[in-house]
Design a protein around this motif. Structure first.
Motif, PDB file in Angstrom:
ATOM      1  N   UNK A   1       0.846  -1.193   0.000  1.00 61.05           N
ATOM      2  CA  UNK A   1       0.000   0.000   0.000  1.00 61.05           C
ATOM      3  C   UNK A   1       0.882   1.244   0.000  1.00 61.05           C
ATOM      4  N   UNK A   2       0.498   2.222  -0.802  1.00 68.43           N
ATOM      5  CA  UNK A   2       1.262   3.459  -0.894  1.00 68.43           C
ATOM      6  C   UNK A   2       2.190   3.509  -2.086  1.00 68.43           C
ATOM      7  N   UNK A   3       2.442   2.354  -2.716  1.00 60.40           N
ATOM      8  CA  UNK A   3       3.334   2.331  -3.870  1.00 60.40           C
ATOM      9  C   UNK A   3       2.626   2.874  -5.110  1.00 60.40           C
ATOM     10  N   UNK A   4       3.387   3.565  -5.926  1.00 58.70           N
ATOM     11  CA  UNK A   4       2.870   4.030  -7.208  1.00 58.70           C
ATOM     12  C   UNK A   4       3.185   2.989  -8.273  1.00 58.70           C
ATOM     13  N   UNK A   5       2.186   2.687  -9.099  1.00 53.68           N
ATOM     14  CA  UNK A   5       2.347   1.631 -10.097  1.00 53.68           C
ATOM     15  C   UNK A   5       1.752   2.068 -11.432  1.00 53.68           C
ATOM     16  N   UNK A   6       2.239   1.437 -12.489  1.00 53.47           N
ATOM     17  CA  UNK A   6       1.583   1.536 -13.795  1.00 53.47           C
ATOM     18  C   UNK A   6       1.004   0.166 -14.111  1.00 53.47           C
ATOM     19  N   UNK A   7      -0.175   0.156 -14.711  1.00 54.52           N
ATOM     20  CA  UNK A   7      -0.876  -1.090 -15.001  1.00 54.52           C
ATOM     21  C   UNK A   7      -1.241  -1.153 -16.473  1.00 54.52           C
ATOM     22  N   UNK A   8      -1.100  -2.341 -17.048  1.00 52.24           N
ATOM     23  CA  UNK A   8      -1.668  -2.619 -18.363  1.00 52.24           C
ATOM     24  C   UNK A   8      -2.709  -3.708 -18.152  1.00 52.24           C
ATOM     25  N   UNK A   9      -3.953  -3.411 -18.508  1.00 50.90           N
ATOM     26  CA  UNK A   9      -5.035  -4.358 -18.296  1.00 50.90           C
ATOM     27  C   UNK A   9      -5.246  -5.225 -19.533  1.00 50.90           C
ATOM     28  N   UNK A  10      -5.950  -6.324 -19.334  1.00 50.56           N
ATOM     29  CA  UNK A  10      -6.173  -7.256 -20.439  1.00 50.56           C
ATOM     30  C   UNK A  10      -7.077  -6.676 -21.520  1.00 50.56           C
ATOM     31  N   UNK A  11      -7.820  -5.607 -21.207  1.00 53.34           N
ATOM     32  CA  UNK A  11      -8.660  -4.983 -22.234  1.00 53.34           C
ATOM     33  C   UNK A  11      -7.921  -3.881 -22.986  1.00 53.34           C
ATOM     34  N   UNK A  12      -6.608  -3.736 -22.697  1.00 58.83           N
ATOM     35  CA  UNK A  12      -5.799  -2.771 -23.425  1.00 58.83           C
ATOM     36  C   UNK A  12      -5.631  -1.435 -22.737  1.00 58.83           C
ATOM     37  N   UNK A  13      -6.328  -1.193 -21.637  1.00 57.21           N
ATOM     38  CA  UNK A  13      -6.222   0.089 -20.946  1.00 57.21           C
ATOM     39  C   UNK A  13      -4.905   0.188 -20.179  1.00 57.21           C
ATOM     40  N   UNK A  14      -4.373   1.407 -20.111  1.00 60.68           N
ATOM     41  CA  UNK A  14      -3.175   1.692 -19.322  1.00 60.68           C
ATOM     42  C   UNK A  14      -3.546   2.636 -18.187  1.00 60.68           C
ATOM     43  N   UNK A  15      -3.138   2.290 -16.973  1.00 62.65           N
ATOM     44  CA  UNK A  15      -3.461   3.087 -15.795  1.00 62.65           C
ATOM     45  C   UNK A  15      -2.192   3.386 -15.007  1.00 62.65           C
ATOM     46  N   UNK A  16      -2.237   4.464 -14.242  1.00 70.21           N
ATOM     47  CA  UNK A  16      -1.144   4.791 -13.329  1.00 70.21           C
ATOM     48  C   UNK A  16      -1.748   5.378 -12.065  1.00 70.21           C
ATOM     49  N   UNK A  17      -1.243   4.939 -10.916  1.00 72.27           N
ATOM     50  CA  UNK A  17      -1.795   5.451  -9.671  1.00 72.27           C
ATOM     51  C   UNK A  17      -1.120   4.853  -8.455  1.00 72.27           C
ATOM     52  N   UNK A  18      -1.740   5.072  -7.311  1.00 69.10           N
ATOM     53  CA  UNK A  18      -1.195   4.651  -6.021  1.00 69.10           C
ATOM     54  C   UNK A  18      -2.058   3.538  -5.450  1.00 69.10           C
ATOM     55  N   UNK A  19      -1.424   2.456  -5.000  1.00 67.11           N
ATOM     56  CA  UNK A  19      -2.171   1.357  -4.392  1.00 67.11           C
ATOM     57  C   UNK A  19      -2.732   1.826  -3.051  1.00 67.11           C
ATOM     58  N   UNK A  20      -4.061   1.836  -2.958  1.00 64.10           N
ATOM     59  CA  UNK A  20      -4.725   2.314  -1.740  1.00 64.10           C
ATOM     60  C   UNK A  20      -5.121   1.175  -0.805  1.00 64.10           C
ATOM     61  N   UNK A  21      -5.432   0.025  -1.394  1.00 60.75           N
ATOM     62  CA  UNK A  21      -5.967  -1.082  -0.593  1.00 60.75           C
ATOM     63  C   UNK A  21      -5.658  -2.394  -1.306  1.00 60.75           C
ATOM     64  N   UNK A  22      -5.348  -3.433  -0.536  1.00 68.24           N
ATOM     65  CA  UNK A  22      -5.055  -4.752  -1.108  1.00 68.24           C
ATOM     66  C   UNK A  22      -5.958  -5.782  -0.440  1.00 68.24           C
ATOM     67  N   UNK A  23      -6.756  -6.459  -1.253  1.00 67.04           N
ATOM     68  CA  UNK A  23      -7.655  -7.499  -0.752  1.00 67.04           C
ATOM     69  C   UNK A  23      -7.314  -8.826  -1.419  1.00 67.04           C
ATOM     70  N   UNK A  24      -8.045  -9.871  -1.027  1.00 64.45           N
ATOM     71  CA  UNK A  24      -7.736 -11.212  -1.511  1.00 64.45           C
ATOM     72  C   UNK A  24      -7.975 -11.361  -3.009  1.00 64.45           C
TER      73      UNK A  24
END
Length: 376
Positions: A126-149
Motif C-alpha cells: 500500500x502506498x506504492x505508485x504503479x503503472x498497469x496494463x489491463x487485459x482490455x488494453x487500458x493503461x493506468x497509473x496510480x497509487x495502491x490504496x488497498x489490497x484485498x484477496x
C-alpha cells in the motif's frame, strides 16, 4: 554392375528402416511437448470475452476470437462479432497471441498467473505508485490504496475516484520507483518509506521533520518502520520513523560544494606558494669568518651575505672526511648568521675544503664555493 546397384538399394532400405523411426519418434515427441505447452497456456488464459487470442495453426491457418471453452483434448475459439465457435485441438497450435497483453510462443515456459500478479501487488505494498496494463488494453497509473484477496484499489493519478482492479484483469504491473516525497497535510509513512527505499543506503539526503527541523546526512540503514541517518553535523547516527518525515529528497549539493571549495582552496594555496617561491630570491653567501678549523675542534663563525631568512640552515658540502656540523644557528638579520661549527676527529691528514651552504625554510639556497677548510 547389377550387383553393385542391388547392394546400394539394400543399404538404403536398411538405413531407412533403422533410422526412420528415430526421426519419426523425435518429431512426435516435439509435437507432444508443443501441444502440452499450448494446452497449459490456454488453460491459464481461461475462458470468456477477456481471453482474446490470435492463433497461428498448422497448415498456415490463422484464427482470432476469445476462448469460449477449454477441455482436456481441445478448446473452442468464438468469433468476437458473431459468436460462432471453432474447435481447435492443442497439437494444431503453433503460436498464441493474447490480445492485448502477451505474445506467447507455445514453446515458452508459462504465462503470468493471477497469483503472480497478486504477489507483485503485495510486494509493492500500500502506498506504492504503479503503472498497469489491463487485459482490455487500458493503461493506468496510480497509487495502491488497498489490497484485498481478490482485488486491489488504485487511486488514479488522473483525477477520478479510486478504481477497484481484479488481479485477473492485470496483464502487466510495474512499480514506479520514487526518490523524493513531500507530505500533503499529515505525513504518509508508506510514501516516505517508498522514497527512502528508492533512494537507497549511502545516499546523501535532506530530511524535513515536523517543526521545520531539517537534517542532512547519509542513509545508513533502512528498516520496516524507520531508517537511520548519519548526520553531517555530528557524524552520529539517528533513527527516524517514516511517520515523522514531512519531506525527503536527494541532496548531493552539500558534499559537492564542500569538495569543490576544498579543491579550489588547495589550488589557490599552491599557486600562491609557487608564485611566492618563484619571486622570492634565494640566499647569497659572501663570507664565513673564521673560515678554518682543526679536526676534532669547534669554532664560532659569522656568515655574511644576503636574503637570509628565519629558520635557515647551514651545511657543508663537497669535501672529504667527516663533514662539519653546525649548531646554535641564529639568523641575526637578512645579511648575517652566527653558528657553531664542529668537526669530528679523523679523516685524511691534509687540508679538506668544503662548500658552505645556507638554505632558507622554503627550500631556496645559496653556496660559497670552497669557503671553509678543515685542517688535520
Amino acid at each position: 554392375m547389377f550387383k553393385e546397384c542391388l547392394s546400394l538399394m539394400l543399404a538404403f532400405l536398411l538405413f531407412h528402416v533403422s533410422v526412420g523411426p528415430v526421426f519419426a519418434k523425435s518429431k512426435a515427441e516435439k509435437e507432444t511437448q508443443s501441444a502440452a505447452k499450448a494446452k497449459a497456456n490456454i488453460l491459464k488464459l481461461g475462458t470468456g470475452e477477456t481471453a482474446l487470442v490470435k492463433l497461428k495453426l498448422r497448415g498456415k491457418t490463422k484464427l482470432e476470437g476469445y476462448i469460449s471453452e477449454a477441455g482436456a483434448e481441445s478448446f473452442a475459439v468464438a468469433d468476437a462479432k458473431t459468436g460462432v465457435a471453432t474447435n481447435v485441438t492443442y497439437p494444431q497450435v503453433i503460436s498464441i497471441v493474447h490480445v492485448p497483453a502477451f505474445t506467447v510462443d507455445v514453446m515458452a515456459e508459462s504465462l503470468p498467473t493471477v497469483k503472480e500478479i497478486q504477489r507483485q501487488v503485495e510486494r509493492a505494498g500500500v502506498g506504492s505508485y504503479v503503472t498497469l496494463k489491463l487485459t482490455d488494453g487500458k493503461n493506468l497509473a496510480g497509487r495502491i490504496e488497498e489490497i484485498e484477496e481478490r482485488y486491489f484499489t488504485v487511486g488514479l493519478l488522473q483525477e477520478g475516484a479510486p478504481l477497484q482492479v481484479n488481479y485477473e484483469q492485470v496483464a502487466k504491473l510495474k512499480v514506479i520507483k520514487k526518490t523524493s516525497y513531500r507530505a500533503k497535510g499529515q505525513p504518509d509513512a508508506a510514501l516516505a518509506r517508498q522514497a527512502i527505499e528508492g533512494l537507497g543506503v549511502d545516499t546523501h539526503v535532506m530530511v524535513k521533520l515536523p517543526g521545520e527541523t531539517i537534517l542532512r546526512g547519509h542513509i545508513q540503514s533502512i528498516d520496516e518502520k524507520s531508517f537511520t541517518l548519519r548526520l553531517d553535523a555530528s557524524g552520529q547516527p539517528t533513527s527516524i520513523s517514516y511517520d515523522q518525515v514531512v519531506q525527503v529528497r536527494h541532496n548531493p549539493h552539500v558534499p559537492i560544494i564542500i569538495g569543490v571549495v576544498a579543491a579550489i582552496g588547495a589550488l589557490v594555496a599552491l599557486v600562491i606558494y609557487l608564485a611566492t617561491r618563484k619571486s622570492e630570491p634565494g640566499p647569497f653567501v659572501s663570507t664565513i669568518n673564521p673560515n678554518t678549523v682543526q679536526a676534532g675542534k669547534s669554532v664560532d663563525v659569522k656568515i655574511t651575505g644576503s636574503n637570509f631568512a628565519a629558520g635557515a640552515t647551514v651545511t657543508f658540502k663537497g669535501g672529504i672526511g667527516p663533514a662539519p656540523t653546525t649548531s646554535n644557528i641564529v639568523v641575526m638579520d637578512a645579511n648575517t648568521i652566527t653558528a657553531t661549527v664542529t668537526v669530528n676527529a679523523g679523516g685524511p691528514s691534509r687540508d679538506r675544503v668544503w662548500d658552505v651552504a645556507v638554505t632558507n625554510a622554503k627550500g631556496r639556497g645559496g653556496q660559497l664555493k670552497d669557503g671553509f677548510t678543515v685542517t688535520p
